[in-house]
Enzyme design. Structure first.
Site, PDB file in Angstrom:
ATOM      1  N   SER A 260       0.835  -1.198   0.000  1.00  0.00           N
ATOM      2  CA  SER A 260       0.000   0.000   0.000  1.00  0.00           C
ATOM      3  C   SER A 260       0.876   1.256   0.000  1.00  0.00           C
ATOM      4  O   SER A 260       1.747   1.398  -0.865  1.00  0.00           O
ATOM      5  CB  SER A 260      -0.971  -0.045   1.183  1.00  0.00           C
ATOM      6  OG  SER A 260      -1.967   0.942   1.053  1.00  0.00           O
TER       7      SER A 260
ATOM      8  N   ASP B 270      -8.374  -5.450  -6.096  1.00  0.00           N
ATOM      9  CA  ASP B 270      -8.028  -4.347  -5.198  1.00  0.00           C
ATOM     10  C   ASP B 270      -8.734  -3.081  -5.671  1.00  0.00           C
ATOM     11  O   ASP B 270      -8.335  -2.471  -6.660  1.00  0.00           O
ATOM     12  CB  ASP B 270      -6.512  -4.143  -5.183  1.00  0.00           C
ATOM     13  CG  ASP B 270      -6.059  -3.166  -4.099  1.00  0.00           C
ATOM     14  OD1 ASP B 270      -6.915  -2.417  -3.588  1.00  0.00           O
ATOM     15  OD2 ASP B 270      -4.862  -3.159  -3.777  1.00  0.00           O
TER      16      ASP B 270
ATOM     17  N   HIS C  31      -6.987  -5.576  -1.248  1.00  0.00           N
ATOM     18  CA  HIS C  31      -5.798  -4.851  -0.782  1.00  0.00           C
ATOM     19  C   HIS C  31      -5.097  -5.732   0.253  1.00  0.00           C
ATOM     20  O   HIS C  31      -5.261  -5.538   1.460  1.00  0.00           O
ATOM     21  CB  HIS C  31      -6.254  -3.517  -0.189  1.00  0.00           C
ATOM     22  CG  HIS C  31      -5.208  -2.458  -0.154  1.00  0.00           C
ATOM     23  ND1 HIS C  31      -4.507  -2.067  -1.272  1.00  0.00           N
ATOM     24  CD2 HIS C  31      -4.730  -1.701   0.867  1.00  0.00           C
ATOM     25  CE1 HIS C  31      -3.661  -1.110  -0.937  1.00  0.00           C
ATOM     26  NE2 HIS C  31      -3.766  -0.884   0.354  1.00  0.00           N
TER      27      HIS C  31
END
Length: 792
Positions: free
Chosen positions: A363, A482, A513
């Protein structure tokens, strides 16, 4: 389920024997032992929890060679061979499988085939037996780790603690470093930035976890995780921006500019080197780092500017953010000064570091890897970037619209800066607090939530435009589902990186994610061990050739991975679909006429009181309450499985009855059947030890879920006022037909036989777009509307 194994390096019997001797698994006197004696010794050596030969021998009776005989009894007959079935029974039990529960003692070979384990063979010589155990130690156990890692968790490698050197086995680093004495320290790197405006270079706290063995002569590489969250997370979700508002005329856009912060040149490092004086109290936040720390790789974390106990302010996605994180690597390679504490009196050096640095993280942590890699900073040898943003516009905006990441409605650059501004918790840091408040006002204005347009502000946050600066090797990892960091972030940076003269690989899994290092279906952690040994220890172990350039997890069978040479449109053949007035999505008939739908904004959604996730499922499934605010076009059922690849593109001729408008398009897989879980199922929590009495991870995988009616494949959104230029809005008249052409998020998705493909044209996406307070009519001219797909 298959325990696919890609990290095993093919090894000669001679090399295998050499490696087994080096780890004291094969006794020095093995040549003088009989077949049965050697079988007893090698089996016992797997049982690391038994610390004497007597204890090991006593445990042999716990293992069955068939449904009538235990191993101890079998050995009493001094066998000179063992059949494939007999050895498989022993091996499966050593790998953690339970006879009569996980498999039958009368048919162990079927279990091996079911889980994609290496084939078991009849063993008729000591040489074959030795190599069979070498392969067994490198075989994935029921817990997902190779057997050697299971043994490590039981203390096998504590015999090598204190030797102060790396040991390799099958091209990978072994956990021979004393994890009970890890050095945990904090230093303060001085930045060239003065983001808080106090006239001094910002001090950046850096937390280091390194093997105690690096205190002496051993130099170790560093795995650096640039984590803005490391100092703590400020929970501000309740103050996110309001999205329940009408759209704004985008021609009010003023192209907000990026303005650089002042620089204060840091002094060059001197000859002084004082040991760190602050103990680290923060914890590692990334499992792969912990795993590799036990194997000799230092783990380094820093949030850089604006983080707890440090100086400066968070400026989300800015060049300053990149610079400050890069400066940590400059300290690791000896090119930047750091101090033992905030007084700036005593310098401390990373003399323990070999100068080779790799980066890890998911991320925001993966995003900063891309940012730093584009600088070409010395010492950065490789990045393993997971779920990373490659352009901040593509995270918070799309095609001229404000678009939220999944489950983050109302978040934006200013709010994320606040989340990560953990030095606000340092009550005495009034300098940072004042600068932060000023920066928040600047971010709020420059991010321009009114129009959603691209600008110089966003251009300064587009790392892809600096991709030619990348000098390190590259691994990207991303979830095909995602909707936080949407897949075009990895797709578009991949199109750049694959053309550079650096080694590059791409992994695409079925998650949202999410991390993938502990999945059943792939030995990702072992692959990364092999990779970092090659890149940071500079050992030629064949890592570059070990697995395909692109690996993609199947969406129908989770334990199936596709090997591809690339991820791009040209993996498939172009197919043009046209929506028709009777609701078909056709490859043979062109659409004619016009269809109108009325968008209800967010009014009905607010009344329903359901989550954005529930809304989306009901919407794509065609529930009338939500589907009425859209146009739906369905294909015929597919006769054969068909895989969609790359980025679908739509052309829509549309008119709105207002002078503003937003259009959304989704592609949906229709058909009631079981699909994979949205997130992996945890099979056993904490069952994967990183080392002896150290941290651990949990085995997990996507599994078939309860039957559903539909699944989102991909989608995209566009501002009607960008009909002439994606980077500049135009005036829109009510009733004016405009031709929109835009790409959807990239995909790699297999539609099974019997499935239908559905194209949905709508406006308000409750989870991502603004949710207008008033209704708006949209009329679609079918003659000017089409869908371009790429099919394998």
């Amino acid at each position: 389920m298959k325990y696919n194994q890609y990290a095993y390096v093919e090894t000669s019997p001679e090399k295998a024997t050499e490696e087994l001797l080096a780890i004291n698994f094969l006794p020095e006197n093995y040549s003088s032992l009989s077949f049965s004696e050697l079988l007893a010794v090698l089996t016992g050596n797997v049982l690391a929890e038994a610390t004497t030969r007597q204890a090991k021998d006593a445990k042999l009776a716990e293992f069955a060679v068939d449904d009538q005989t235990d191993l101890a009894a079998f050995l009493l007959d001094t066998p000179t061979a063992i059949t494939a079935s007999q050895f498989a029974n022993v091996a499966l039990q050593l790998l953690g499988y339970h006879p009569n529960y996980d498999y039958s003692l009368t048919d162990p070979l079927t279990c091996g085939e079911k889980h994609a384990l290496p084939a078991f063979k009849d063993l008729t010589s000591k040489e074959e037996l030795i190599f069979a155990f070498y392969r067994l130690l490198n075989t994935r156990s029921k817990n997902g780790q190779i057997l050697l890692d299971v043994m490590a968790g039981k203390g096998y490698f504590t015999q090598f603690w204190g030797e102060g050197k790396f040991m390799l086995f099958n091209g990978k680093s072994l956990p021979v470093f004393d994890t009970s004495q890890v050095i945990r320290e904090v230093v303060y790197v001085q930045s060239d930035l003065d983001t808080d405006g106090d006239g001094k270079g910002d001090l950046l706290p850096v937390t280091v976890f390194r093997p105690v063995e690096s205190q002496d002569q051993l130099k170790v590489p560093a795995l650096y995780t640039a984590s803005p969250y490391f100092g703590g997370i400020i929970d501000n979700v309740k103050t996110n921006h309001n999205v329940d508002e009408n759209l704004t005329d985008a021609t009010t856009w003023t192209n907000p500019k990026y303005v650089a912060k002042p620089l204060v040149k840091s002094p060059a490092p001197s000859g002084q080197d004082v040991p760190a004086t602050e103990l680290a109290t923060g914890q590692s936040s990334y499992g792969l780092n912990e795993y590799l720390l036990a194997r000799g790789f230092a783990s380094v974390f820093s949030g850089a500017i604006g983080n707890r106990h440090g100086d400066g302010i968070r400026i989300t996605g800015s060049p300053e953010e990149t610079i400050s994180q890069k400066e940590v690597i400059e300290w690791l390679t000896g090119d930047r000064v750091a101090y033992t504490d905030r007084t700036r009196r005593f310098e401390t050096k990373a003399g323990w570091c070999s100068g080779n640095v790799g980066m890890t993280g998911r991320s925001y942590l993966g995003t900063l890897q891309i940012a730093i890699a584009t600088t070409g900073v010395k010492g950065l040898k490789t990045v393993v970037s997971e779920a990373a943003i490659s352009s901040w516009y593509d995270y918070y905006r799309e095609h001229g619209l404000v678009i939220a990441p999944s489950e983050c409605q109302g978040e934006d650059m200013d709010k994320l800066a606040e989340v990560c501004q953990s030095n606000l918790w340092d009550g005495g840091n009034f300098t940072a607090k004042k600068a932060y408040e000023a920066e928040q006002a600047e971010l709020l204005a420059a991010q321009d939530r009114a129009t959603g347009q691209y600008s110089d502000f966003w251009e300064s946050r587009n790392y892809r435009h600096h991709a030619d600066g990348i000098k390190c090797s590259w691994i990207s990892v991303h979830g095909l589902n995602d909707w936080n960091v949407k897949p075009k972030n990895v797709y578009k940076i991949w199109q750049k990186v694959k053309q550079l003269p650096v080694e590059s690989h791409l992994f695409l899994h079925q998650g949202p994610h999410y991390n993938m290092n502990n999945l059943v279906s792939i030995d990702f952690t072992d692959l990364m061990n092999l990779w970092f040994v090659h890149e940071l220890l500079e050992v030629e172990n064949g890592a570059y050739e070990q697995w395909p350039k692109v690996m993609i997890q199947d969406n129908l069978e989770a334990d199936k991975w596709h090997a591809e040479s690339d991820w791009a449109n040209d993996l498939g053949q172009a197919s043009l679909y046209s929506p028709t007035a009777d609701g078909y999505l056709s490859t043979v008939e062109n659409g004619t006429g016009q269809l109108t739908f009325t968008d209800l904004g967010g009014t009905e959604f607010k009344k329903a009181g359901i989550s954005e996730t529930d809304w989306e499922y009901q919407f794509i499934s065609g529930e009338k309450k939500w589907a009425k605010a859209s146009l739906r076009f369905e294909s015929e059922e597919f006769l054969h499985p068909t895989t969609l690849v790359g980025r679908p593109k739509v052309q829509v001729r549309v008119a709105a009855n207002k002078t503003v408008g937003q259009l959304s398009v989704a592609l949906v897989d229709l058909g009631t059947r079981q699909r994979l879980t949205a997130t992996p199922k945890i099979f056993a929590r904490g069952n994967q030890p990183f080392g002896y009495r150290f941290e651990a991870d949990s085995l997990q995988e996507f599994v078939p879920d309860k039957a559903t009616k539909a699944k989102l494949i991909t989608k995209a959104h566009m501002n009607l006022q960008n009909y002439q230029d994606m980077k500049q809005p135009s005036k829109l008249e009510a009733g004016q037909f405009v031709d929109l052409e835009f790409e959807l998020q990239p995909t790699y998705y297999t539609l099974p036989a019997g499935a239908k493909l559905c194209l949905i044209i709508y406006s308000t996406d409750q989870g991502m777009t603004k949710r207008p307070l008033e209704t708006e009519d949209y009329t679609v001219d079918l003659a000017g509307t089409a869908l371009l797909l790429y099919r394998k």
